[in-house]
Design a protein around this motif. Structure first.
Motif, PDB file in Angstrom:
ATOM      1  N   PHE A  10       1.162  -1.102   0.425  1.00 41.24           N
ATOM      2  CA  PHE A  10      -0.181   0.071   0.152  1.00 41.24           C
ATOM      3  C   PHE A  10       0.817   1.308   0.194  1.00 41.24           C
ATOM      4  O   PHE A  10       1.918   1.387   0.510  1.00 41.24           O
ATOM      5  N   TRP A  14      -7.730  -1.372  -3.115  1.00 42.13           N
ATOM      6  CA  TRP A  14      -8.041  -0.867  -1.530  1.00 42.13           C
ATOM      7  C   TRP A  14      -8.094   0.175  -1.881  1.00 42.13           C
ATOM      8  O   TRP A  14      -6.262   0.874  -1.742  1.00 42.13           O
ATOM      9  N   PHE A  18      -3.370   5.140   8.567  1.00 37.74           N
ATOM     10  CA  PHE A  18      -3.208   4.531   7.584  1.00 37.74           C
ATOM     11  C   PHE A  18      -4.056   2.851   8.564  1.00 37.74           C
ATOM     12  O   PHE A  18      -3.788   2.238   9.340  1.00 37.74           O
ATOM     13  N   PRO A  73      -5.200   0.291   6.613  1.00 37.27           N
ATOM     14  CA  PRO A  73      -5.436  -0.784   5.558  1.00 37.27           C
ATOM     15  C   PRO A  73      -7.044  -2.192   5.035  1.00 37.27           C
ATOM     16  O   PRO A  73      -7.728  -1.765   4.414  1.00 37.27           O
ATOM     17  N   ALA A 107      -9.788  -0.226   3.984  1.00 41.22           N
ATOM     18  CA  ALA A 107     -10.220   0.456   2.872  1.00 41.22           C
ATOM     19  C   ALA A 107     -10.889  -0.850   1.904  1.00 41.22           C
ATOM     20  O   ALA A 107     -11.551  -1.832   2.408  1.00 41.22           O
ATOM     21  N   TYR A 159      -5.033   6.583   0.363  1.00 45.93           N
ATOM     22  CA  TYR A 159      -3.699   5.665   0.413  1.00 45.93           C
ATOM     23  C   TYR A 159      -4.401   4.674  -0.329  1.00 45.93           C
ATOM     24  O   TYR A 159      -5.833   4.260  -0.026  1.00 45.93           O
ATOM     25  N   ASP A 160      -3.202   3.774  -0.886  1.00 44.75           N
ATOM     26  CA  ASP A 160      -4.029   2.479  -1.979  1.00 44.75           C
ATOM     27  C   ASP A 160      -3.080   1.280  -1.526  1.00 44.75           C
ATOM     28  O   ASP A 160      -2.000   1.757  -1.521  1.00 44.75           O
ATOM     29  N   GLN A 171      -4.302  -5.867  -1.013  1.00 44.75           N
ATOM     30  CA  GLN A 171      -4.483  -7.164  -0.257  1.00 44.75           C
ATOM     31  C   GLN A 171      -3.681  -7.866   0.191  1.00 44.75           C
ATOM     32  O   GLN A 171      -3.553  -8.423  -1.166  1.00 44.75           O
ATOM     33  N   VAL A 216       1.976  -4.948   4.137  1.00 49.40           N
ATOM     34  CA  VAL A 216       0.368  -5.074   4.643  1.00 49.40           C
ATOM     35  C   VAL A 216       0.816  -6.773   4.888  1.00 49.40           C
ATOM     36  O   VAL A 216       0.659  -7.826   3.994  1.00 49.40           O
TER      37      VAL A 216
END
Length: 163
Positions: A77, A97, A104, A106, A109, A127-128, A131, A163
């Motif tokens: 991410f 995502w 942050f 995730p 998301a 953010y993106d 996963q 992540v």
């Protein structure tokens, strides 16, 4: 019924003959780059195997419009960041995502599958990425006006997160 078949056959023959006489594309007027010819390059500063980019038009670090393809690999991410200008994005393959805000998280998301559209508003943190545990990367087309002037929500932390 025979007349319809004759007309259809005549039209197909005329169409095929016209196609055979078509002139080649003038690349200064119409530039074509087939999917298999698009070259993705690792993003400068990104950890290996986290993401690549293909610059198709313009440059997001210079004034003017740009179009890039971004490829994110599973488990990576971006950190929360913002841009000086709006960004328009379309997911071409895989699932991306996305989330908003400077925190942050995730796991919160939103999944955007292929065909989905995302608009990022200038100077709003977001953010993106993709996963962990997903089998395929995501490819996103990104259009905007440069220069983007990226600002991190927390410049003391890394700009890319595993992540």
């Amino acid at each position: 019924m025979e007349r319809r078949s004759f007309l259809l056959s005549s039209m197909m023959t005329a169409f095929a003959a016209g196609a055979a006489e078509a002139s080649p594309i003038e690349p200064r007027q119409t530039f074509v780059l087939q999917r298999n010819d698009i070259k993705f390059q690792p993003w400068t500063g990104l950890p290996p195997h986290s993401g690549e980019m293909a610059k198709l038009y313009g440059d997001f670090d210079k004034p003017g419009p740009y179009l890039v393809l971004m490829r994110w690999h599973p488990g990576w991410f971006s950190a929360p960041h913002s841009y000086a200008t709006d960004r328009i994005q379309m997911v071409l393959s895989g699932t991306w995502w996305v989330n908003s805000g400077a925190d942050f998280t995730p796991n919160m998301a939103v999944a955007v599958p292929a065909g989905g559209y995302v608009k990022r508003t200038a100077r709003t943190f977001h953010y993106d990425g993709v996963q962990a545990g997903v089998k395929e990367p995501v490819t996103v087309a990104v259009f905007g006006l440069g220069p983007v002037d990226i600002i991190l929500a927390d410049p003391k932390r890394p700009p890319w997160r595993h992540v």
